[in-house]
Design a protein around this motif. Structure first.
Motif, PDB file in Angstrom:
ATOM      1  N   ASP A 185      37.531   5.437  84.972  1.00  0.00           N
ATOM      2  CA  ASP A 185      36.977   6.271  86.050  1.00  0.00           C
ATOM      3  C   ASP A 185      35.619   5.747  86.497  1.00  0.00           C
ATOM      4  N   LYS A 186      34.894   5.192  85.519  1.00  0.00           N
ATOM      5  CA  LYS A 186      33.550   4.704  85.858  1.00  0.00           C
ATOM      6  C   LYS A 186      33.538   3.218  86.219  1.00  0.00           C
ATOM      7  N   CYS A 187      34.543   2.481  85.751  1.00  0.00           N
ATOM      8  CA  CYS A 187      34.566   1.031  85.963  1.00  0.00           C
ATOM      9  C   CYS A 187      34.709   0.682  87.438  1.00  0.00           C
ATOM     10  N   VAL A 188      33.858  -0.277  87.902  1.00  0.00           N
ATOM     11  CA  VAL A 188      33.959  -0.710  89.304  1.00  0.00           C
ATOM     12  C   VAL A 188      34.594  -2.103  89.399  1.00  0.00           C
ATOM     13  N   TYR A 189      35.094  -2.617  88.280  1.00  0.00           N
ATOM     14  CA  TYR A 189      35.777  -3.916  88.228  1.00  0.00           C
ATOM     15  C   TYR A 189      34.888  -5.061  88.709  1.00  0.00           C
ATOM     16  N   CYS A 190      33.598  -4.986  88.329  1.00  0.00           N
ATOM     17  CA  CYS A 190      32.667  -6.045  88.744  1.00  0.00           C
ATOM     18  C   CYS A 190      32.884  -7.327  87.937  1.00  0.00           C
ATOM     19  N   VAL A 219      26.417  -4.168  76.693  1.00  0.00           N
ATOM     20  CA  VAL A 219      25.126  -4.503  77.286  1.00  0.00           C
ATOM     21  C   VAL A 219      25.314  -4.912  78.742  1.00  0.00           C
ATOM     22  N   ALA A 220      26.420  -5.636  79.000  1.00  0.00           N
ATOM     23  CA  ALA A 220      26.666  -6.138  80.348  1.00  0.00           C
ATOM     24  C   ALA A 220      26.911  -5.009  81.344  1.00  0.00           C
ATOM     25  N   CYS A 221      27.628  -4.001  80.916  1.00  0.00           N
ATOM     26  CA  CYS A 221      28.090  -2.978  81.857  1.00  0.00           C
ATOM     27  C   CYS A 221      26.920  -2.163  82.432  1.00  0.00           C
ATOM     28  N   GLU A 222      26.828  -2.137  83.759  1.00  0.00           N
ATOM     29  CA  GLU A 222      25.740  -1.405  84.417  1.00  0.00           C
ATOM     30  C   GLU A 222      26.198  -0.026  84.862  1.00  0.00           C
ATOM     31  N   TYR A 223      27.447   0.306  84.586  1.00  0.00           N
ATOM     32  CA  TYR A 223      28.005   1.558  85.102  1.00  0.00           C
ATOM     33  C   TYR A 223      28.372   2.530  83.988  1.00  0.00           C
ATOM     34  N   ASP A 224      27.911   2.210  82.787  1.00  0.00           N
ATOM     35  CA  ASP A 224      28.129   3.120  81.670  1.00  0.00           C
ATOM     36  C   ASP A 224      29.624   3.341  81.430  1.00  0.00           C
ATOM     37  N   ALA A 225      30.415   2.302  81.723  1.00  0.00           N
ATOM     38  CA  ALA A 225      31.870   2.468  81.644  1.00  0.00           C
ATOM     39  C   ALA A 225      32.447   1.993  80.309  1.00  0.00           C
ATOM     40  N   ILE A 226      31.581   1.470  79.434  1.00  0.00           N
ATOM     41  CA  ILE A 226      32.104   0.972  78.159  1.00  0.00           C
ATOM     42  C   ILE A 226      31.515   1.772  77.010  1.00  0.00           C
ATOM     43  N   ILE A 227      32.363   2.373  76.227  1.00  0.00           N
ATOM     44  CA  ILE A 227      31.920   2.949  74.973  1.00  0.00           C
ATOM     45  C   ILE A 227      32.608   2.143  73.869  1.00  0.00           C
ATOM     46  N   GLU A 228      32.143   2.296  72.642  1.00  0.00           N
ATOM     47  CA  GLU A 228      32.762   1.526  71.575  1.00  0.00           C
ATOM     48  C   GLU A 228      33.374   2.452  70.534  1.00  0.00           C
ATOM     49  N   LYS A 229      34.499   2.001  70.003  1.00  0.00           N
ATOM     50  CA  LYS A 229      35.112   2.779  68.929  1.00  0.00           C
ATOM     51  C   LYS A 229      35.192   1.895  67.679  1.00  0.00           C
ATOM     52  N   ASP A 230      35.301   2.527  66.523  1.00  0.00           N
ATOM     53  CA  ASP A 230      35.447   1.785  65.282  1.00  0.00           C
ATOM     54  C   ASP A 230      36.913   1.468  65.049  1.00  0.00           C
ATOM     55  N   THR A 231      37.175   0.232  64.669  1.00  0.00           N
ATOM     56  CA  THR A 231      38.548  -0.087  64.287  1.00  0.00           C
ATOM     57  C   THR A 231      38.514  -0.728  62.898  1.00  0.00           C
ATOM     58  N   LYS A 237      31.479  -8.166  85.059  1.00  0.00           N
ATOM     59  CA  LYS A 237      30.339  -8.669  84.290  1.00  0.00           C
ATOM     60  C   LYS A 237      30.643  -8.680  82.782  1.00  0.00           C
ATOM     61  N   CYS A 238      31.379  -7.676  82.328  1.00  0.00           N
ATOM     62  CA  CYS A 238      31.719  -7.622  80.896  1.00  0.00           C
ATOM     63  C   CYS A 238      32.589  -8.821  80.520  1.00  0.00           C
ATOM     64  N   HIS A 239      33.498  -9.173  81.409  1.00  0.00           N
ATOM     65  CA  HIS A 239      34.366 -10.331  81.193  1.00  0.00           C
ATOM     66  C   HIS A 239      33.533 -11.613  81.104  1.00  0.00           C
ATOM     67  N   ASP A 240      32.539 -11.711  81.994  1.00  0.00           N
ATOM     68  CA  ASP A 240      31.677 -12.896  81.976  1.00  0.00           C
ATOM     69  C   ASP A 240      30.845 -12.974  80.697  1.00  0.00           C
ATOM     70  N   TYR A 241      30.419 -11.823  80.203  1.00  0.00           N
ATOM     71  CA  TYR A 241      29.597 -11.797  78.992  1.00  0.00           C
ATOM     72  C   TYR A 241      30.419 -12.087  77.731  1.00  0.00           C
ATOM     73  N   CYS A 242      31.714 -11.846  77.783  1.00  0.00           N
ATOM     74  CA  CYS A 242      32.525 -11.976  76.570  1.00  0.00           C
ATOM     75  C   CYS A 242      32.831 -13.445  76.283  1.00  0.00           C
ATOM     76  N   GLU A 243      32.356 -13.925  75.163  1.00  0.00           N
ATOM     77  CA  GLU A 243      32.568 -15.323  74.776  1.00  0.00           C
ATOM     78  C   GLU A 243      33.919 -15.528  74.102  1.00  0.00           C
ATOM     79  N   TYR A 244      34.654 -14.465  73.906  1.00  0.00           N
ATOM     80  CA  TYR A 244      35.894 -14.559  73.113  1.00  0.00           C
ATOM     81  C   TYR A 244      37.150 -14.295  73.950  1.00  0.00           C
ATOM     82  N   ASN A 245      36.965 -14.206  75.266  1.00  0.00           N
ATOM     83  CA  ASN A 245      38.087 -13.923  76.176  1.00  0.00           C
ATOM     84  C   ASN A 245      38.840 -12.663  75.794  1.00  0.00           C
ATOM     85  N   ALA A 246      38.114 -11.669  75.341  1.00  0.00           N
ATOM     86  CA  ALA A 246      38.773 -10.451  74.874  1.00  0.00           C
ATOM     87  C   ALA A 246      38.882  -9.394  75.965  1.00  0.00           C
ATOM     88  N   ILE A 247      38.299  -9.685  77.132  1.00  0.00           N
ATOM     89  CA  ILE A 247      38.454  -8.731  78.244  1.00  0.00           C
ATOM     90  C   ILE A 247      39.193  -9.428  79.387  1.00  0.00           C
TER      91      ILE A 247
END
Lengths: 300, 287
Positions: A78-83, A119-131, A85-95
């Motif tokens: 709902d918050k993601c604008v598909y910019c 850190v990359a996300c400017e839209y507060d669209a990423i939260i983290e969960k424990d796995t 940036k998170c994909h660009d920041y990810c060094e592991y191709n996980a997004i």
């Protein structure tokens, strides 16, 4: 406990080998068995988190099981604008993202939990969960032996977080005997980085020699102290002896190829518990390392 | 067709069996994916025709002429790789995961990423066809990626040379290099040995191959060293619906073959064990 001595030095020994199946677990279980009667506050730590099997050799009960978790991102679409940036920041191709189609997906198996996407996300669209990525299991036997295993969850890519957590769980121990994962890559490195001394186990075959060289090269770059045990001596050829001589590497011991040892071991018996000569040999190897490389001024 | 030979536990005889498989045909691509400890080149002494290197993960490095020791990077690093040491911010290369976050958030732009060691990808001809293998730089992390490169190269070579069968010798364990080795292969052969450890590791390995939905076969090597455990393994496999492909007797000649830089098939073509291996391979190919 009566009869045990309080150690005035601490020591962490890793039992490792480039090649698998050379006898790491045989030596670590036997060495631990030999020394724990005398040295108080010791532990056997199985760092082969992909295939931990030291515990199979002991009749021990589980005292505590610590969950090891890693953070993975969850994207709030709902918050993601598909910019991207998170994909660009990810060094592991996980997004994985296709902005025009408004598709974004986290590939959890590839995520290392570094937190860069948050850190990359400017839209507060990423939260983290424990796995959960694995467990550190703490065991104790009836006669007070301490055993710890790092156990990675199946399907997880890297055992490193579990190995790190296992090290932390034994930080209050004076003597730590570590059963290392095979190879020379990250699981091996994360194990031996904590060691004061590394015992490399090899066998006198071309495969054994090739992998020993690889291990030695890695330990050299890490500036670690090490020595070699040749297992199944009498099989194969003598090139490994020539190598040790030319590199001036200490040969700590030779264990002859012996079908009796193989059979004892295959049925889950601690070899040192049934073979007094080997028990004495492992004690001797330990004590010479302890005297030379133990950390005096034990602060623990 | 890709056939991957793996084993959870190391030292069960995986590479000797891969070498024997590879010697059964004169047109084969052999991919050594045990990039941590590639060994088959010792037996087959391939003539290398192509060698390429690639950089593995990067590591963070601090430019101390810019660093103000503010410690922001320490707060962000999830790998405990950055610490204050005598009042100075220091990166521990061994713990650095190469995520680059510190270099992105540093307010002084004092952190850059530098290339780590070089991994090698080698390929060429050997006496039964073509061979590909990887050599991971000491202490390198990206073994899964190198495994993928070895497999891609093997597939390309197979296509170019019209070779049908690719034999993959895999690494021990169940982590990232193993997952990369078995993802999408046609057959997985798990080599185990009749011991308590062997059985424990076999179960973990089968759990993994099951979750990947792969056609899996089990070979019990040195089965006569402990027939009680061999029977238990057979029973377990039957129960799980996994085919026991072969039971190989303990044979000291396997070590002698290795010392002589030969596969057992080349060293003793008429040995009993060689016949069993031949039948096993045909069973897979004709499946």
């Amino acid at each position: 406990m009566e009869g045990k001595i309080l150690t005035d030095k601490s020591l962490k020994i890793a039992i490792a080998s480039g090649k698998g199946g050379t006898g790491k677990t045989l030596i670590s279980t036997s060495m631990f068995y030999a020394i724990q009667e005398k040295y108080e506050n010791s532990v056997l730590l199985d760092c082969d988190a992909e295939e931990p099997n030291s515990l199979l050799f002991f009749d021990a009960s589980l005292k505590e099981s610590l969950k090891v978790v890693q953070k993975v991102p969850v994207i709030d679409t709902d918050k993601c604008v598909y910019c991207g940036k998170c994909h660009d920041y990810c060094e592991y191709n996980a997004i994985f993202i296709i902005p025009p189609s408004r598709i974004i997906k986290v590939i959890e198996e590839l995520c290392h939990g570094c937190g860069a996407c948050s850190v990359a996300c400017e839209y507060d669209a990423i939260i983290e969960k424990d796995t959960e990525v694995g467990r550190v299991n703490l065991f104790v036997t009836d006669n007070g032996m301490n055993l710890v295993e790092a156990r990675m969850k199946s399907g997880v890519m890297s055992p490193v977080p579990v190995i790190k957590a296992a090290h932390k769980s034994t930080s209050d121990k004076d003597i730590v005997i570590m059963d290392s994962p095979p190879g020379t890559s990250c699981p091996f490195i994360q194990t031996v980085v904590e060691a004061d001394y590394v015992i490399l186990v090899t066998e006198p075959t071309p495969f054994g020699l090739s992998d020993l060289k690889q291990s030695v090269n890695t330990l050299k770059t890490m500036h670690k102290q090490y020595g070699v045990v040749i297992n199944r001596a009498g099989l194969g050829d003598t090139k490994v002896y020539d190598y040790l001589k030319s590199e001036n590497i200490e040969l700590l011991a030779e264990i002859p190829f012996d079908k009796e040892i193989a059979i004892l071991y295959s049925t889950g018996k601690i070899v040192a518990a049934h073979d007094d000569n080997l028990k004495a040999l492992f004690m001797k190897i330990f004590e010479s390392i302890y005297n030379s490389y133990g950390n005096s001024g034990n602060q623990r | 067709m890709e056939i991957a030979v793996i084993s959870g536990k190391g030292g069960t005889g995986k590479s000797s069996i891969s070498a024997a498989f590879a010697s059964e045909h004169d047109k084969i691509v052999l991919a050594d994916c045990d990039v941590d400890a590639a060994n088959l080149y010792i037996i087959f002494e391939p003539e290398i025709t192509e060698k390429s290197s690639f950089i593995g993960a990067q590591k963070a490095e601090i430019d101390y002429s810019k660093c103000t020791n503010c410690g922001t990077c320490i707060d962000y690093c999830r790998f405990d790789a950055i610490k204050f040491d005598n009042g100075k911010v220091v990166i521990n290369e061994i713990f650095c995961d190469g995520c680059k976050l510190c270099s992105r958030i540093c307010p002084e732009n004092a952190i850059s990423m530098i290339d780590n060691a070089e991994n090698l990808l080698l390929s060429g001809n050997f006496r039964h066809g073509k061979m590909v293998y990887g050599r991971l730089a000491p202490g390198e992390e990206n073994s899964g990626r190198l495994v993928n490169l070895v497999r891609d190269k093997a597939k390309k070579i197979a296509e170019q040379n019209n070779i049908e069968t690719i034999i993959i010798d895999g690494p021990p364990g169940i982590g990232c290099p193993v997952i990369s080795t078995i993802t999408g292969v046609d057959h997985v052969v798990v080599v185990t040995e009749p011991s308590l450890s062997g059985m424990h590791d076999l179960k973990r390995t089968l759990e993994l191959t099951n979750s990947f939905n792969l056609k899996t076969w089990v070979i019990i090597n040195k089965f006569d060293l402990n027939s009680e455990f061999s029977d238990k393994i057979v029973e377990y496999c039957n129960h799980e619906g996994i085919d026991v492909l072969a039971k190989l007797p303990y044979d000291k000649q396997i070590v002698d073959a290795m010392v002589n830089c030969k596969s057992i098939t080349e060293y003793l073509p008429d040995a009993e064990i060689v016949k069993i291996i031949k039948i096993a391979l045909n069973k897979i190919i004709n499946f």
